[in-house]
Design an enzyme around this catalytic site. Sequence first.
Site, short mmCIF file in Angstrom:
data_model
loop_
_atom_site.label_atom_id
_atom_site.label_comp_id
_atom_site.label_asym_id
_atom_site.label_seq_id
_atom_site.Cartn_x
_atom_site.Cartn_y
_atom_site.Cartn_z
N ARG A 1 0.83 -1.20 0.00
CA ARG A 1 0.00 0.00 0.00
C ARG A 1 0.87 1.25 0.00
O ARG A 1 1.86 1.34 0.71
CB ARG A 1 -0.94 -0.01 1.20
N ASP A 2 0.45 2.22 -0.81
CA ASP A 2 1.14 3.51 -0.89
C ASP A 2 0.89 4.29 0.41
O ASP A 2 -0.23 4.30 0.92
CB ASP A 2 0.61 4.30 -2.09
N ILE A 3 1.93 4.93 0.94
CA ILE A 3 1.76 5.68 2.19
C ILE A 3 1.08 7.02 1.97
O ILE A 3 0.65 7.66 2.93
CB ILE A 3 3.11 5.87 2.93
N VAL B 1 10.53 8.18 -6.85
CA VAL B 1 11.43 7.09 -6.45
C VAL B 1 11.92 6.42 -7.72
O VAL B 1 11.11 5.96 -8.54
CB VAL B 1 10.72 6.08 -5.53
N HIS C 1 8.20 1.23 -10.88
CA HIS C 1 7.05 0.78 -10.11
C HIS C 1 5.76 1.11 -10.85
O HIS C 1 5.70 2.04 -11.63
CB HIS C 1 7.03 1.36 -8.69
#
Length: 116
Positions: free
Chosen positions: A32-34, A98, A102
Amino acid sequence: MKYDNENIFAKIIRGEIPSDIVYEDENVMAFRDISPQAPVHILIIPKTAEICMLGDCEEKDVQILGWMNLAAAKVAKQEGLKSFRTVMNSGAGAGQTVYHIHLHLLGGVDFGEGIV
């Protein structure tokens, strides 16, 4: 661009940074993305490929790109999503922050007609 083995995703793969992992196999990891941009926002990353961004990919990378997309479909089903969106940013101008390739899996919301 040279791959930085100290990026946050590399550290997550090595278990140095905790994450909410929702799927993992020998090729990819999904968590899960923060900072979610949708009710369901999951990141899918390759575990062994040291690729900074989609723009750096070559023919030899086709298999890992396929594994990432297959994982997105599996995770979407696991999350109960009937429809979803995948996004892969490539470079700072596209919003990539990043530099470990992804795939964003977004769902749980109606993205609306006509929105790309």
